[in-house]
Structures are given as C-alpha cells and as structure tokens.
Design an enzyme around this catalytic site. Structure first.
Site, short mmCIF file in Angstrom:
data_model
loop_
_atom_site.label_atom_id
_atom_site.label_comp_id
_atom_site.label_asym_id
_atom_site.label_seq_id
_atom_site.Cartn_x
_atom_site.Cartn_y
_atom_site.Cartn_z
N CYS A 122 -21.81 -2.78 -22.55
CA CYS A 122 -23.03 -2.15 -23.09
C CYS A 122 -23.82 -1.41 -22.00
O CYS A 122 -24.67 -0.58 -22.31
CB CYS A 122 -23.92 -3.18 -23.76
SG CYS A 122 -23.16 -3.90 -25.22
N HIS A 266 -30.97 0.14 -24.10
CA HIS A 266 -29.85 -0.36 -24.90
C HIS A 266 -30.42 -1.15 -26.08
O HIS A 266 -31.26 -2.03 -25.90
CB HIS A 266 -28.97 -1.25 -24.02
CG HIS A 266 -27.92 -1.97 -24.80
ND1 HIS A 266 -27.13 -1.33 -25.73
CD2 HIS A 266 -27.53 -3.28 -24.82
CE1 HIS A 266 -26.29 -2.21 -26.27
NE2 HIS A 266 -26.53 -3.39 -25.73
N ASN A 296 -26.23 -2.51 -32.77
CA ASN A 296 -25.91 -2.42 -31.34
C ASN A 296 -24.61 -1.60 -31.21
O ASN A 296 -23.54 -2.07 -31.59
CB ASN A 296 -25.73 -3.84 -30.79
CG ASN A 296 -25.31 -3.87 -29.34
OD1 ASN A 296 -24.86 -2.87 -28.79
ND2 ASN A 296 -25.43 -5.03 -28.72
O1 UT7 Z 1 -25.27 -5.98 -25.95
C1 UT7 Z 1 -25.37 -7.36 -25.77
C2 UT7 Z 1 -24.91 -7.99 -27.04
N1 UT7 Z 1 -25.44 -9.21 -27.49
C3 UT7 Z 1 -26.75 -9.55 -27.63
O2 UT7 Z 1 -27.66 -8.90 -27.23
C4 UT7 Z 1 -27.00 -10.85 -28.35
C5 UT7 Z 1 -28.28 -11.53 -27.98
N2 UT7 Z 1 -28.47 -12.64 -28.86
C6 UT7 Z 1 -29.03 -12.51 -30.10
O3 UT7 Z 1 -29.39 -11.41 -30.49
C7 UT7 Z 1 -29.20 -13.74 -30.93
O4 UT7 Z 1 -28.80 -14.86 -30.19
C8 UT7 Z 1 -28.43 -13.69 -32.29
C9 UT7 Z 1 -29.09 -12.70 -33.22
C10 UT7 Z 1 -26.97 -13.33 -32.08
C11 UT7 Z 1 -28.46 -15.07 -32.95
O5 UT7 Z 1 -29.81 -15.47 -33.12
P1 UT7 Z 1 -30.27 -16.92 -32.65
O6 UT7 Z 1 -31.68 -17.04 -33.00
O7 UT7 Z 1 -29.93 -17.07 -31.19
O8 UT7 Z 1 -29.39 -17.85 -33.54
P2 UT7 Z 1 -28.42 -19.04 -33.11
O9 UT7 Z 1 -27.14 -18.50 -32.58
O10 UT7 Z 1 -29.17 -20.03 -32.28
O11 UT7 Z 1 -28.14 -19.72 -34.49
C12 UT7 Z 1 -29.21 -20.33 -35.26
C13 UT7 Z 1 -28.63 -20.67 -36.62
C14 UT7 Z 1 -27.30 -21.40 -36.55
O12 UT7 Z 1 -27.25 -22.34 -37.62
P3 UT7 Z 1 -27.56 -23.88 -37.35
O13 UT7 Z 1 -26.54 -24.34 -36.36
O14 UT7 Z 1 -28.96 -23.94 -36.82
O15 UT7 Z 1 -27.41 -24.50 -38.72
C15 UT7 Z 1 -26.30 -20.31 -36.82
O16 UT7 Z 1 -25.10 -20.79 -37.36
O17 UT7 Z 1 -28.39 -19.47 -37.37
C16 UT7 Z 1 -27.04 -19.46 -37.83
N3 UT7 Z 1 -26.57 -18.09 -37.88
C17 UT7 Z 1 -26.77 -17.31 -38.95
N4 UT7 Z 1 -27.37 -17.54 -40.13
C18 UT7 Z 1 -27.40 -16.54 -41.01
C19 UT7 Z 1 -25.92 -17.39 -36.93
N5 UT7 Z 1 -25.68 -16.15 -37.38
C20 UT7 Z 1 -26.19 -16.08 -38.63
C21 UT7 Z 1 -26.25 -15.07 -39.60
N6 UT7 Z 1 -26.87 -15.33 -40.77
N7 UT7 Z 1 -25.72 -13.86 -39.39
#
Ligand code: UT7
Length: 339
Positions: A122, A266, A296
């Site tokens: 990225c 980005h 993204n």
């Molecule tokens: O260019 C660089 C690329 N990457 C990034 O910049 C990513 C940076 N990270 C993020 O943007 C965030 O971490 C995400 C948007 C990917 C995820 O958000 P989060 O607040 O960190 O969620 P999490 O991974 O801690 O997950 C929280 C909950 C989990 O469920 P449980 O275990 O609490 O029951 C996940 O399974 O949200 C769940 N979850 C979802 N729920 C609904 C993860 N993805 C999804 C989804 N829809 N798409």
C-alpha cells in the site's frame, strides 16, 4: 533512510488520470455473501462500496494501469512517445513476469524505454513517486509515467471466514505524469521519509506456502494465495506510524502542518485518517477521504485521491502536497512536494 534533497532540476506533475473497474460491490451486496452488515462496515471503516475487476472481461492490473496512464497523458496534453520511463507501483501484477510496466509500455508503443514495477504494497505509490522524483531531480530521466495499480480482490475470500479483508479492499489504477522542470528547481519533492520493518511481515501477507503463514499448523490450503490480515495489529501500527511519518517529513522540510495544502493519504480506514486529521488540527479540505466510494485500493489509493482533487481544481500550482501511506512489509512513508 530520510533526507532533504539537492535539486539540480525541478519536477512538475503535468497530468493525472484514473481507471476503475465497472462493477460496484456495495455493503448490501456483501451482506448477501457473508455475515456482515452495512452498519458494521461503515462504523469500523467508513466504506460504502468498492470496485471489483472482472478478469473474464480483461479488467486486470495491466489494463487498468494502461487506462490510467492514457488518461494522465491526455490530461497532460502529451504523447506516450515523450515518456522515457514507465514505473508501476503494484503488488498484484497480472503474473509474476513480465512486469505490468513492460506490458503497458508495449501497448503504448514505448519500446526501448526503461520500464519496471515497484512493490511496497500500500506504500507503493509513495515509494515510487519519491524514486521517480529523485531520478528526474538527478537528471537521469526527463519524463516519467507513474502508475499506482492494484487488483487485490483476486486474493480475497468472499465468505465469513475472510470478512475482515473482504470488506476493505477494492481495485483501481491511477497515474501521474512527471516532467523535469528546467526553469524552477524549487518544484518537486522537497523531503521524503521512507521506512520498512520486515519483523512485522506476518501481520499482513498473502501466504504462498503453509510455512509463510503465521500459524503453519492451522493453515488450511484454502488460505494460500489469500490475504491474511491481523486487522487490529495493522490498525495499531498505522495509528502510530501515520502521524509519526508526517511529523518526520514536516521536520525535514522545516514546515508546520498548516503550511501543507493537501495531505494525500492512503485510504485504509476512515478512522485512521480522522485520527490523523484531529492530531494535526487539519481542516477537512486538507485531508480528503474518499474511501467510502472505493475502499482500500492499495497502491492506487494515493493517486486516486490526487486525481480527484486535481480534477476538482482543488490542487493548484505553488501549493505543497504530502503523499503518505503505510502497508504490508511492513512499509510506511511520506513524500512532500512543492507543486
Ligand atoms: O492498507 C493496510 C490494510 N489494512 C488495514 O488498514 C486494516 C486496519 N484494520 C482495520 O481497519 C480493522 O482492524 C478492521 C476493520 C479490519 C476490523 O475492525 P476491528 O474493530 O479491529 O475488528 P476485530 O478484527 O477486532 O473484530 C471484532 C469483531 C470480531 O467478532 P468477535 O470475535 O468479537 O465476535 C470479528 O469476527 O468483529 C467481527 N468482524 C466482523 N463483523 C461483521 C470482523 N469482520 C467483520 C465484518 N462484519 N466484516
């Protein structure tokens, strides 16, 4: 590692252009493909829709990159024959070799000139525009076609198992045409700060082999060649490094945050961008967020923002712009420009 630059020649950004796949994938579409919701996606990322390339219709990294560069050349009022280097920032070439840049150089009839791809995930466009500027400022090249192009969706698992990455990424290409400015050596890159830390390579990767995976024992063959992302790990890294690298570039140039007209960032997550905006007390007009419409788009995301602002007339000669990105590798960087 970081540097201010002797500038025997200036560099102008003469044109910009974008190419997007036709197909829109909305949050409502994703709701039918996996357990997720529009509310969850918008709240956590700010994304409402993204574009997805249709490889069966020949929409892929090279065709989008070609479209973007053609649009940028048209915008610059230039013919492809004036280019003496084509540089493509990509981590998703059509195939391991030949490079996307060689493919599009041939399509443009630019045989014989230098053409290569640069992979910094990225951060690819920020690393590439810094490289391209240095090559022009040093006198190596006069006119460079620079493209950020990625189609990461081919590495995404559109199911509940892959949902944290599936919601984030979209496909796109965007380009700029850079040319040596013999009259004004103050134009071009005035500071850069480019960094990497391979110790963080396992928090965001596309494993080719089980042993690449952070947990080889649990790795299923279906996870190979698909994005693996520790979302929270990447989020923490970005929230720390994003403002740090902005500060570093400002310090190198001896400027305050309010002396930069546009922060071309980005687009990884609207929350990360809002945090940076607040941290530096920037007006919304100085840090554009367009992730809601494109998601993204990896290496395309910075030039996509730049082209959008330029077409609106918001970017003007004499302004200062900073390109900033972070991504897999891990990589992060900033390139500060005097237009
Ligand atoms: O260019 C660089 C690329 N990457 C990034 O910049 C990513 C940076 N990270 C993020 O943007 C965030 O971490 C995400 C948007 C990917 C995820 O958000 P989060 O607040 O960190 O969620 P999490 O991974 O801690 O997950 C929280 C909950 C989990 O469920 P449980 O275990 O609490 O029951 C996940 O399974 O949200 C769940 N979850 C979802 N729920 C609904 C993860 N993805 C999804 C989804 N829809 N798409």
């Amino acid at each position: 590692m970081t540097a201010q630059h002797p500038r025997p020649y200036g560099v102008e950004i003469l044109g910009s252009g974008t190419a997007l796949p036709e197909r829109r994938l909305t949050n409502a579409d994703l709701e039918t493909m996996m357990e997720t919701s529009d509310e969850w996606i918008v709240q956590r990322t700010g994304i409402r829709e993204r574009r997805v390339a249709d490889w069966a219709s020949n929409e892929k990294t090279s065709t989008l990159a070609l479209g973007a560069l053609q649009a940028a050349l048209k915008d610059a009022g230039m013919d492809a024959s004036e280019l003496d280097l084509i540089l493509v920032a990509t981590m998703t070439p059509d195939m391991p070799t030949p490079s996307v840049s060689c493919i599009i150089a041939a399509e443009l009839g630019c045989t014989g000139i230098a053409a290569f791809d640069l992979n910094a995930a990225c951060s690819g466009f920020v690393f590439s525009i810094s490289t391209a500027s240095a090559m022009i400022q040093s006198g190596m090249y006069r006119t460079i076609g620079l493209v950020g192009a990625d189609c990461l969706t081919k590495h995404i698992e559109y199911s509940t198992a892959g949902r944290s990455s599936a919601i984030l990424f979209g496909d796109a290409a965007a380009a700029v045409v850079l040319r040596r400015n013999d009259n004004d050596t103050s134009t071009g890159m005035i500071a850069h700060a480019l960094h990497s830390d391979g110790n963080g390579s396992k928090i965001l990767l596309i494993p080719a082999d089980r042993n690449d995976h952070p947990d080889p024992e649990s790795c299923d063959d279906r996870e190979l060649n698909r994005v693996y992302m520790n979302g929270q790990g990447v989020f923490k890294f970005a929230v720390k490094k994003f403002p740090e690298v902005i500060e570093e570039a400002l310090e190198l140039a001896g400027l305050h945050a309010d002396e930069v007209d546009h922060y071309i960032c980005h687009q990884a997550n609207a929350r990360i961008l809002e945090a940076a905006r607040k941290r530096f007390g920037l007006d919304e007009s100085k840090l554009r967020i367009n992730i809601d419409r494109f998601g993204n788009t990896v290496g395309a995301s910075c030039p996509l923002v730049f082209d959008e602002l330029r077409k609106e007339g918001a970017i003007k000669p004499g302004q200062r712009v900073m390109f900033i990105a972070f991504g897999a590798g891990l990589t992060w960087g900033a390139s500060l420009w005097q237009l």
